[in-house]
Design a protein around this motif. Structure first.
Motif, PDB file in Angstrom:
ATOM      1  N   GLU A  97       0.817  -1.227   0.000  1.00 52.47           N
ATOM      2  CA  GLU A  97       0.000   0.000   0.000  1.00 52.47           C
ATOM      3  C   GLU A  97       0.850   1.276   0.000  1.00 52.47           C
ATOM      4  O   GLU A  97       0.326   2.384  -0.076  1.00 52.47           O
ATOM      5  CB  GLU A  97      -0.971   0.014   1.192  1.00 52.47           C
ATOM      6  CG  GLU A  97      -0.307   0.124   2.552  1.00 52.47           C
ATOM      7  CD  GLU A  97       0.174  -1.204   3.124  1.00 52.47           C
ATOM      8  OE1 GLU A  97       0.718  -1.180   4.233  1.00 52.47           O
ATOM      9  OE2 GLU A  97       0.030  -2.255   2.481  1.00 52.47           O
ATOM     10  N   GLU A  98       2.150   1.140   0.043  1.00 52.98           N
ATOM     11  CA  GLU A  98       3.050   2.305   0.107  1.00 52.98           C
ATOM     12  C   GLU A  98       3.088   3.085  -1.205  1.00 52.98           C
ATOM     13  O   GLU A  98       3.227   4.298  -1.199  1.00 52.98           O
ATOM     14  CB  GLU A  98       4.457   1.839   0.495  1.00 52.98           C
ATOM     15  CG  GLU A  98       5.348   2.894   1.063  1.00 52.98           C
ATOM     16  CD  GLU A  98       4.844   3.500   2.366  1.00 52.98           C
ATOM     17  OE1 GLU A  98       4.951   4.728   2.487  1.00 52.98           O
ATOM     18  OE2 GLU A  98       4.357   2.780   3.253  1.00 52.98           O
ATOM     19  N   VAL A  99       2.979   2.389  -2.333  1.00 51.80           N
ATOM     20  CA  VAL A  99       2.988   3.063  -3.636  1.00 51.80           C
ATOM     21  C   VAL A  99       1.914   2.465  -4.540  1.00 51.80           C
ATOM     22  O   VAL A  99       1.652   1.266  -4.487  1.00 51.80           O
ATOM     23  CB  VAL A  99       4.364   2.972  -4.340  1.00 51.80           C
ATOM     24  CG1 VAL A  99       5.417   3.744  -3.585  1.00 51.80           C
ATOM     25  CG2 VAL A  99       4.804   1.548  -4.533  1.00 51.80           C
ATOM     26  N   ASP A 100       1.295   3.318  -5.343  1.00 41.73           N
ATOM     27  CA  ASP A 100       0.276   2.857  -6.288  1.00 41.73           C
ATOM     28  C   ASP A 100       0.852   2.689  -7.680  1.00 41.73           C
ATOM     29  O   ASP A 100       0.596   1.708  -8.352  1.00 41.73           O
ATOM     30  CB  ASP A 100      -0.888   3.851  -6.354  1.00 41.73           C
ATOM     31  CG  ASP A 100      -1.669   3.919  -5.066  1.00 41.73           C
ATOM     32  OD1 ASP A 100      -1.791   2.882  -4.388  1.00 41.73           O
ATOM     33  OD2 ASP A 100      -2.152   5.010  -4.724  1.00 41.73           O
ATOM     34  N   GLU A 101       1.610   3.677  -8.124  1.00 39.87           N
ATOM     35  CA  GLU A 101       2.157   3.671  -9.472  1.00 39.87           C
ATOM     36  C   GLU A 101       3.673   3.625  -9.411  1.00 39.87           C
ATOM     37  O   GLU A 101       4.287   4.373  -8.651  1.00 39.87           O
ATOM     38  CB  GLU A 101       1.697   4.908 -10.241  1.00 39.87           C
ATOM     39  CG  GLU A 101       0.213   4.917 -10.509  1.00 39.87           C
ATOM     40  CD  GLU A 101      -0.192   5.988 -11.507  1.00 39.87           C
ATOM     41  OE1 GLU A 101       0.684   6.711 -12.027  1.00 39.87           O
ATOM     42  OE2 GLU A 101      -1.397   6.091 -11.777  1.00 39.87           O
TER      43      GLU A 101
END
Length: 146
Positions: free
Chosen positions: A99-103
């Motif tokens: 969940e730390e980065v989406d893209e």
């Protein structure tokens, strides 16, 4: 090197591969494309955890290999790097909480025998799809994850 020329800032590159797969070597090539001085000593940040380099854009070379818990990772304040103006190259990206980065652009590296390596690029998000299209990676060597 070519990929480094295409980067404009605020990119996240997640490097995945076993020990000796060439992750740090790949970072050296990106750094060259980002015009980091040839005198810069680009080395694995296994013990320092984060190395910063100055070039056309700041480079944040992050190594999560020794991170054992979520609390340790949170203690690094990675958001400051990941969402800054520079380029974040994260070794052992799979240790980062999902969940730390989406893209981001994921690069999976495997040994190909001898000094050869197999690179698979996986775009996570439209921005990275466009980057790979510009990079002209053959469709058979990259995937788009939706």
């Amino acid at each position: 090197m070519k990929l480094g020329h295409l980067l404009s800032g605020s990119e996240i590159l997640g490097l995945v591969g076993e020990l000796g797969a060439g992750k740090t070597c790949f970072v050296r090539g990106v750094a060259e494309g980002l015009e980091v001085s040839k005198n810069a000593w680009i080395r694995s940040p296994s013990f320092t955890l984060i190395n910063e380099y100055e070039g056309r854009l700041p480079i944040y070379h992050i190594d999560l290999y020794r991170m054992g818990s979520r609390e340790e990772i949170e203690g690094l304040n990675l958001r400051e790097y990941l969402y800054g103006d520079g380029v974040s190259l994260v070794e052992w990206f799979e240790h980062l909480p999902a969940e730390e980065v989406d893209e981001y652009l994921e690069l999976r590296m495997t040994h190909g025998g001898g000094n050869r390596r197999k690179l698979n690029f996986i775009a996570h998000g439209e921005r990275y799809e466009r980057l790979l299209a510009e990079f002209k990676v053959p469709r058979s060597r990259f995937k788009v994850k939706t």
